[in-house]
Design a protein around this motif. Structure first.
Motif, PDB file in Angstrom:
ATOM      1  N   SER A 106     -93.653  -6.585  18.653  1.00  0.00           N
ATOM      2  CA  SER A 106     -94.271  -5.397  19.245  1.00  0.00           C
ATOM      3  C   SER A 106     -93.712  -5.174  20.639  1.00  0.00           C
ATOM      4  O   SER A 106     -93.214  -6.099  21.280  1.00  0.00           O
ATOM      5  CB  SER A 106     -95.789  -5.531  19.287  1.00  0.00           C
ATOM      6  N   ILE A 107     -93.813  -3.908  21.089  1.00  0.00           N
ATOM      7  CA  ILE A 107     -93.356  -3.536  22.426  1.00  0.00           C
ATOM      8  C   ILE A 107     -94.056  -2.242  22.833  1.00  0.00           C
ATOM      9  O   ILE A 107     -94.424  -1.435  21.982  1.00  0.00           O
ATOM     10  CB  ILE A 107     -91.818  -3.383  22.477  1.00  0.00           C
ATOM     11  N   GLN A 108     -94.235  -2.060  24.127  1.00  0.00           N
ATOM     12  CA  GLN A 108     -94.782  -0.818  24.661  1.00  0.00           C
ATOM     13  C   GLN A 108     -93.623   0.017  25.187  1.00  0.00           C
ATOM     14  O   GLN A 108     -92.791  -0.480  25.948  1.00  0.00           O
ATOM     15  CB  GLN A 108     -95.777  -1.105  25.781  1.00  0.00           C
ATOM     16  N   ILE A 109     -93.566   1.272  24.768  1.00  0.00           N
ATOM     17  CA  ILE A 109     -92.496   2.182  25.182  1.00  0.00           C
ATOM     18  C   ILE A 109     -93.116   3.303  26.012  1.00  0.00           C
ATOM     19  O   ILE A 109     -94.101   3.917  25.603  1.00  0.00           O
ATOM     20  CB  ILE A 109     -91.742   2.738  23.955  1.00  0.00           C
ATOM     21  N   GLN A 110     -92.543   3.556  27.156  1.00  0.00           N
ATOM     22  CA  GLN A 110     -93.071   4.544  28.102  1.00  0.00           C
ATOM     23  C   GLN A 110     -92.655   5.967  27.715  1.00  0.00           C
ATOM     24  O   GLN A 110     -92.072   6.703  28.504  1.00  0.00           O
ATOM     25  CB  GLN A 110     -92.599   4.218  29.524  1.00  0.00           C
ATOM     26  N   LYS A 111     -92.980   6.333  26.495  1.00  0.00           N
ATOM     27  CA  LYS A 111     -92.722   7.674  25.969  1.00  0.00           C
ATOM     28  C   LYS A 111     -93.890   8.065  25.071  1.00  0.00           C
ATOM     29  O   LYS A 111     -94.557   7.189  24.494  1.00  0.00           O
ATOM     30  CB  LYS A 111     -91.420   7.721  25.163  1.00  0.00           C
ATOM     31  N   PRO A 112     -94.127   9.363  24.905  1.00  0.00           N
ATOM     32  CA  PRO A 112     -95.206   9.809  24.019  1.00  0.00           C
ATOM     33  C   PRO A 112     -94.944   9.408  22.560  1.00  0.00           C
ATOM     34  O   PRO A 112     -93.789   9.290  22.138  1.00  0.00           O
ATOM     35  CB  PRO A 112     -95.200  11.336  24.156  1.00  0.00           C
ATOM     36  N   VAL A 113     -96.002   9.229  21.817  1.00  0.00           N
ATOM     37  CA  VAL A 113     -95.902   8.778  20.433  1.00  0.00           C
ATOM     38  C   VAL A 113     -95.011   9.701  19.594  1.00  0.00           C
ATOM     39  O   VAL A 113     -94.268   9.237  18.733  1.00  0.00           O
ATOM     40  CB  VAL A 113     -97.310   8.595  19.806  1.00  0.00           C
ATOM     41  N   GLU A 114     -95.050  10.995  19.852  1.00  0.00           N
ATOM     42  CA  GLU A 114     -94.224  11.937  19.070  1.00  0.00           C
ATOM     43  C   GLU A 114     -92.732  11.662  19.272  1.00  0.00           C
ATOM     44  O   GLU A 114     -91.948  11.735  18.329  1.00  0.00           O
ATOM     45  CB  GLU A 114     -94.535  13.390  19.482  1.00  0.00           C
ATOM     46  N   THR A 147     -89.940  -7.581   0.276  1.00  0.00           N
ATOM     47  CA  THR A 147     -90.725  -7.367   1.490  1.00  0.00           C
ATOM     48  C   THR A 147     -91.045  -5.894   1.717  1.00  0.00           C
ATOM     49  O   THR A 147     -90.361  -5.010   1.213  1.00  0.00           O
ATOM     50  CB  THR A 147     -89.993  -7.893   2.742  1.00  0.00           C
ATOM     51  N   VAL A 148     -92.064  -5.665   2.513  1.00  0.00           N
ATOM     52  CA  VAL A 148     -92.421  -4.325   2.971  1.00  0.00           C
ATOM     53  C   VAL A 148     -92.403  -4.347   4.497  1.00  0.00           C
ATOM     54  O   VAL A 148     -92.929  -5.265   5.123  1.00  0.00           O
ATOM     55  CB  VAL A 148     -93.833  -3.916   2.483  1.00  0.00           C
ATOM     56  N   VAL A 149     -91.772  -3.323   5.078  1.00  0.00           N
ATOM     57  CA  VAL A 149     -91.750  -3.160   6.531  1.00  0.00           C
ATOM     58  C   VAL A 149     -92.807  -2.126   6.898  1.00  0.00           C
ATOM     59  O   VAL A 149     -92.853  -1.050   6.293  1.00  0.00           O
ATOM     60  CB  VAL A 149     -90.362  -2.685   7.018  1.00  0.00           C
ATOM     61  N   LYS A 150     -93.636  -2.471   7.880  1.00  0.00           N
ATOM     62  CA  LYS A 150     -94.661  -1.558   8.380  1.00  0.00           C
ATOM     63  C   LYS A 150     -94.440  -1.389   9.873  1.00  0.00           C
ATOM     64  O   LYS A 150     -94.535  -2.365  10.625  1.00  0.00           O
ATOM     65  CB  LYS A 150     -96.064  -2.120   8.137  1.00  0.00           C
ATOM     66  N   ILE A 151     -94.157  -0.184  10.292  1.00  0.00           N
ATOM     67  CA  ILE A 151     -94.030   0.126  11.705  1.00  0.00           C
ATOM     68  C   ILE A 151     -95.211   1.014  12.065  1.00  0.00           C
ATOM     69  O   ILE A 151     -95.373   2.078  11.468  1.00  0.00           O
ATOM     70  CB  ILE A 151     -92.700   0.838  12.018  1.00  0.00           C
ATOM     71  N   THR A 152     -96.025   0.562  12.994  1.00  0.00           N
ATOM     72  CA  THR A 152     -97.183   1.364  13.393  1.00  0.00           C
ATOM     73  C   THR A 152     -97.040   1.766  14.855  1.00  0.00           C
ATOM     74  O   THR A 152     -96.493   1.020  15.676  1.00  0.00           O
ATOM     75  CB  THR A 152     -98.509   0.610  13.171  1.00  0.00           C
ATOM     76  N   LEU A 153     -97.525   2.959  15.144  1.00  0.00           N
ATOM     77  CA  LEU A 153     -97.453   3.526  16.486  1.00  0.00           C
ATOM     78  C   LEU A 153     -98.866   3.787  16.980  1.00  0.00           C
ATOM     79  O   LEU A 153     -99.683   4.366  16.259  1.00  0.00           O
ATOM     80  CB  LEU A 153     -96.670   4.843  16.463  1.00  0.00           C
ATOM     81  N   GLU A 154     -99.134   3.363  18.203  1.00  0.00           N
ATOM     82  CA  GLU A 154    -100.452   3.577  18.794  1.00  0.00           C
ATOM     83  C   GLU A 154    -100.284   4.277  20.138  1.00  0.00           C
ATOM     84  O   GLU A 154     -99.626   3.760  21.045  1.00  0.00           O
ATOM     85  CB  GLU A 154    -101.158   2.233  18.993  1.00  0.00           C
ATOM     86  N   LYS A 155    -100.879   5.452  20.245  1.00  0.00           N
ATOM     87  CA  LYS A 155    -100.854   6.207  21.501  1.00  0.00           C
ATOM     88  C   LYS A 155    -101.788   5.526  22.487  1.00  0.00           C
ATOM     89  O   LYS A 155    -102.959   5.300  22.187  1.00  0.00           O
ATOM     90  CB  LYS A 155    -101.307   7.642  21.224  1.00  0.00           C
ATOM     91  N   LEU A 156    -101.262   5.204  23.668  1.00  0.00           N
ATOM     92  CA  LEU A 156    -102.062   4.541  24.689  1.00  0.00           C
ATOM     93  C   LEU A 156    -102.542   5.541  25.736  1.00  0.00           C
ATOM     94  O   LEU A 156    -102.029   6.651  25.832  1.00  0.00           O
ATOM     95  CB  LEU A 156    -101.252   3.418  25.334  1.00  0.00           C
ATOM     96  N   ALA A 157    -103.523   5.133  26.523  1.00  0.00           N
ATOM     97  CA  ALA A 157    -104.159   6.031  27.490  1.00  0.00           C
ATOM     98  C   ALA A 157    -103.180   6.612  28.506  1.00  0.00           C
ATOM     99  O   ALA A 157    -103.358   7.740  28.966  1.00  0.00           O
ATOM    100  CB  ALA A 157    -105.284   5.293  28.225  1.00  0.00           C
ATOM    101  N   ASP A 158    -102.135   5.860  28.847  1.00  0.00           N
ATOM    102  CA  ASP A 158    -101.154   6.343  29.829  1.00  0.00           C
ATOM    103  C   ASP A 158    -100.043   7.184  29.191  1.00  0.00           C
ATOM    104  O   ASP A 158     -99.014   7.427  29.811  1.00  0.00           O
ATOM    105  CB  ASP A 158    -100.556   5.172  30.614  1.00  0.00           C
TER     106      ASP A 158
END
Length: 146
Positions: free
Chosen positions: A8-16, A78-89
């Motif tokens: 996992s990693i936090q990316i400083q861009k909007p989820v879209e 295997t199955v790959v699951k990539i999930t995106l979570e919009k954070l408050a910032d």
């Protein structure tokens, strides 16, 4: 017992923007793959090529939930699951989970290799989306002659 890898990693861009960076082959070829037969779309099959390997990889069983998740199979076990979570910032938390292989010595090596591979994917995605840097460019050229 089955094995799984998680990164996992936090990316400083909007989820879209992060979502588009993962499903759009024009963006993916800037940080992850060298070729793709198309965009990741639910129900479609695409073929990926990596610069360091001669093989092409079919991406199947694609399931997309816009701006939330990307599921696919590229290894029949295997199955790959990539999930995106919009954070408050307005940044995005990206999680990658790949699972399904039975526990044995060969598959344990797979799990270790893929854990590093997905961490590399996330670091390259972050560098590209936040700064326009292509970390993979030339990084694995040494593997072509193996």
């Amino acid at each position: 017992m089955t094995l799984e890898t998680n990164s996992s990693i936090q990316i400083q861009k909007p989820v879209e923007e992060v979502f588009e960076g993962i499903v759009n082959p024009e963006k993916m070829t800037k940080y992850f793959i060298s070729e793709s037969s198309g965009r990741l779309v639910t129900g479609k099959e695409v073929i990926w090529k990596f610069p360091e390997f001669e093989d092409k990889f079919p991406i199947t069983d694609i399931k997309i939930e816009t701006n939330r998740s990307i599921f696919f199979v590229w290894d029949p076990e295997t199955v790959v699951k990539i999930t995106l979570e919009k954070l408050a910032d307005q940044s995005t938390l990206v999680r990658v989970n790949e699972n399904g292989k039975e526990f044995n010595e060969d598959n344990l090596k797979w799990a270790l290799d893929n854990s590093g591979g997905w961490a590399n994917f996330l670091a390259c995605l972050k560098a590209y989306l936040e700064y326009g840097i292509q970390l993979r460019k030339g990084a694995f050229d040494f593997m072509r002659n193996k």
